[in-house]
Design a protein around this motif. Structure first.
Motif, PDB file in Angstrom:
ATOM      1  N   GLN A   1       0.824  -1.191   0.000  1.00 46.72           N
ATOM      2  CA  GLN A   1       0.000   0.000   0.000  1.00 46.72           C
ATOM      3  C   GLN A   1       0.864   1.250   0.000  1.00 46.72           C
ATOM      4  OE1 GLN A   1      -3.260   0.466  -0.174  1.00 46.72           O
ATOM      5  NE2 GLN A   1      -3.828  -1.691  -0.210  1.00 46.72           N
ATOM      6  N   VAL A   2       0.404   2.239  -0.710  1.00 48.87           N
ATOM      7  CA  VAL A   2       1.064   3.537  -0.744  1.00 48.87           C
ATOM      8  C   VAL A   2       0.019   4.599  -0.426  1.00 48.87           C
ATOM      9  CG1 VAL A   2       2.317   5.213  -2.134  1.00 48.87           C
ATOM     10  CG2 VAL A   2       2.736   2.762  -2.463  1.00 48.87           C
ATOM     11  N   GLN A   3       0.337   5.460   0.513  1.00 51.39           N
ATOM     12  CA  GLN A   3      -0.535   6.579   0.828  1.00 51.39           C
ATOM     13  C   GLN A   3       0.080   7.849   0.252  1.00 51.39           C
ATOM     14  OE1 GLN A   3       0.514   4.419   3.607  1.00 51.39           O
ATOM     15  NE2 GLN A   3      -1.197   3.183   2.890  1.00 51.39           N
ATOM     16  N   LEU A   4      -0.746   8.664  -0.377  1.00 51.39           N
ATOM     17  CA  LEU A   4      -0.296   9.887  -1.034  1.00 51.39           C
ATOM     18  C   LEU A   4      -1.102  11.078  -0.525  1.00 51.39           C
ATOM     19  CD1 LEU A   4      -0.185   8.455  -4.675  1.00 51.39           C
ATOM     20  CD2 LEU A   4       1.739   8.713  -3.106  1.00 51.39           C
ATOM     21  N   VAL A   5      -0.407  12.148  -0.178  1.00 51.76           N
ATOM     22  CA  VAL A   5      -1.072  13.354   0.304  1.00 51.76           C
ATOM     23  C   VAL A   5      -0.520  14.552  -0.448  1.00 51.76           C
ATOM     24  CG1 VAL A   5      -1.567  14.820   2.272  1.00 51.76           C
ATOM     25  CG2 VAL A   5      -1.423  12.336   2.583  1.00 51.76           C
ATOM     26  N   ALA A  24       4.607  10.728   0.045  1.00 55.07           N
ATOM     27  CA  ALA A  24       4.257   9.310  -0.056  1.00 55.07           C
ATOM     28  C   ALA A  24       4.720   8.561   1.186  1.00 55.07           C
ATOM     29  CB  ALA A  24       4.891   8.702  -1.297  1.00 55.07           C
ATOM     30  N   SER A  25       3.975   7.542   1.525  1.00 52.53           N
ATOM     31  CA  SER A  25       4.351   6.673   2.639  1.00 52.53           C
ATOM     32  C   SER A  25       3.825   5.271   2.377  1.00 52.53           C
ATOM     33  CB  SER A  25       3.781   7.199   3.959  1.00 52.53           C
ATOM     34  OG  SER A  25       2.369   7.247   3.913  1.00 52.53           O
ATOM     35  N   GLY A  26       4.409   4.318   3.073  1.00 55.93           N
ATOM     36  CA  GLY A  26       3.928   2.944   2.976  1.00 55.93           C
ATOM     37  C   GLY A  26       4.755   2.032   2.115  1.00 55.93           C
ATOM     38  N   ARG A  27       5.684   2.608   1.351  1.00 57.30           N
ATOM     39  CA  ARG A  27       6.530   1.795   0.493  1.00 57.30           C
ATOM     40  C   ARG A  27       7.826   2.551   0.274  1.00 57.30           C
ATOM     41  NH1 ARG A  27       4.928  -2.406  -3.329  1.00 57.30           N
ATOM     42  NH2 ARG A  27       6.745  -2.954  -4.584  1.00 57.30           N
ATOM     43  N   THR A  28       8.900   1.819  -0.014  1.00 62.23           N
ATOM     44  CA  THR A  28      10.169   2.479  -0.301  1.00 62.23           C
ATOM     45  C   THR A  28       9.988   3.423  -1.481  1.00 62.23           C
ATOM     46  OG1 THR A  28      11.384   0.558   0.493  1.00 62.23           O
ATOM     47  CG2 THR A  28      12.578   2.140  -0.882  1.00 62.23           C
ATOM     48  N   ASP A  73      12.288  14.184  -4.322  1.00 65.41           N
ATOM     49  CA  ASP A  73      13.268  14.204  -3.252  1.00 65.41           C
ATOM     50  C   ASP A  73      13.077  12.905  -2.471  1.00 65.41           C
ATOM     51  OD1 ASP A  73      14.764  14.533  -0.939  1.00 65.41           O
ATOM     52  OD2 ASP A  73      14.280  16.654  -0.752  1.00 65.41           O
ATOM     53  N   ASP A  74      13.930  11.937  -2.749  1.00 71.11           N
ATOM     54  CA  ASP A  74      13.765  10.630  -2.113  1.00 71.11           C
ATOM     55  C   ASP A  74      13.978  10.693  -0.606  1.00 71.11           C
ATOM     56  OD1 ASP A  74      14.940   8.317  -4.736  1.00 71.11           O
ATOM     57  OD2 ASP A  74      13.240   9.711  -4.621  1.00 71.11           O
ATOM     58  N   VAL A  93      -8.372  20.197 -10.370  1.00 75.65           N
ATOM     59  CA  VAL A  93      -7.882  19.471  -9.205  1.00 75.65           C
ATOM     60  C   VAL A  93      -6.710  18.619  -9.672  1.00 75.65           C
ATOM     61  CG1 VAL A  93      -8.415  17.791  -7.404  1.00 75.65           C
ATOM     62  CG2 VAL A  93     -10.167  19.433  -8.143  1.00 75.65           C
ATOM     63  N   TYR A  94      -5.595  18.749  -8.981  1.00 72.45           N
ATOM     64  CA  TYR A  94      -4.384  18.025  -9.345  1.00 72.45           C
ATOM     65  C   TYR A  94      -4.203  16.828  -8.407  1.00 72.45           C
ATOM     66  CZ  TYR A  94      -2.993  21.591 -12.657  1.00 72.45           C
ATOM     67  OH  TYR A  94      -2.946  22.435 -13.738  1.00 72.45           O
ATOM     68  N   TYR A  95      -3.969  15.673  -9.020  1.00 76.97           N
ATOM     69  CA  TYR A  95      -3.827  14.425  -8.291  1.00 76.97           C
ATOM     70  C   TYR A  95      -2.435  13.848  -8.469  1.00 76.97           C
ATOM     71  CZ  TYR A  95      -8.950  14.472  -8.219  1.00 76.97           C
ATOM     72  OH  TYR A  95     -10.259  14.814  -8.026  1.00 76.97           O
ATOM     73  N   CYS A  96      -1.934  13.293  -7.401  1.00 76.37           N
ATOM     74  CA  CYS A  96      -0.672  12.571  -7.403  1.00 76.37           C
ATOM     75  C   CYS A  96      -0.993  11.079  -7.528  1.00 76.37           C
ATOM     76  CB  CYS A  96       0.054  12.859  -6.091  1.00 76.37           C
ATOM     77  SG  CYS A  96       1.582  11.992  -5.852  1.00 76.37           S
ATOM     78  N   THR A  97      -0.164  10.352  -8.252  1.00 76.60           N
ATOM     79  CA  THR A  97      -0.378   8.929  -8.420  1.00 76.60           C
ATOM     80  C   THR A  97       0.960   8.199  -8.398  1.00 76.60           C
ATOM     81  OG1 THR A  97      -1.446   7.253  -9.809  1.00 76.60           O
ATOM     82  CG2 THR A  97      -0.302   9.025 -10.940  1.00 76.60           C
ATOM     83  N   ALA A  98       0.905   6.906  -8.075  1.00 79.42           N
ATOM     84  CA  ALA A  98       2.131   6.132  -7.922  1.00 79.42           C
ATOM     85  C   ALA A  98       1.913   4.682  -8.311  1.00 79.42           C
ATOM     86  CB  ALA A  98       2.607   6.205  -6.472  1.00 79.42           C
TER      87      ALA A  98
END
Length: 123
Positions: A1-5, A24-28, A73-74, A93-98
């Motif tokens: 799972q990856v959480q994006l804010v 991002a959080s939840g994954r490397t 920025d890793d 509306v701008y969305y981030c995706t991974a």
């Protein structure tokens, strides 16, 4: 799972600049490809930009090429979208995706999306 804010949206006059962030959080973080999409009222979600895991490859839609820059920025697990010379047609509306799969990011079929941040450009 990856959480994006996402953050950084707002109201700006035409010709101005904004910088969007997506934490991002939840994954490397270095293992995932990141992208930005946008959706204006009454329109379909459209691709804006994508950046590879290493940051060495980027791609943009023709409508933003030369005005927007995506970078990551890793150390902060964050991807940014620097938007310059904004136009009223950039309002959306701008969305981030991974995704770990670059093709899924590029085609809006990624499994992970943020909730979006509103960008409004006044004329």
């Amino acid at each position: 799972q990856v959480q994006l804010v996402e953050s950084g949206g707002g109201l700006v006059q035409a010709g101005g600049s904004l910088r969007l962030s997506c934490a991002a959080s939840g994954r490397t973080f270095s293992s995932i490809v990141m992208g930005w999409f946008r959706q204006a009222p009454g329109k379909e979600r459209e691709f804006v930009a994508v950046i590879s895991r290493s940051g060495s490859f980027t791609d943009y839609s023709d409508s933003v090429k030369g005005r927007f820059t995506i970078f990551r920025d890793d150390a902060k697990s964050t991807v940014y979208l620097q938007m310059n010379t904004l136009k009223p047609e950039d309002t959306a509306v701008y969305y981030c995706t991974a995704s770990v799969d670059p093709s899924r990011v590029r085609t809006a079929s990624s499994p992970y999306w943020g909730k979006g941040t509103q960008v409004t450009v006044s004329s």
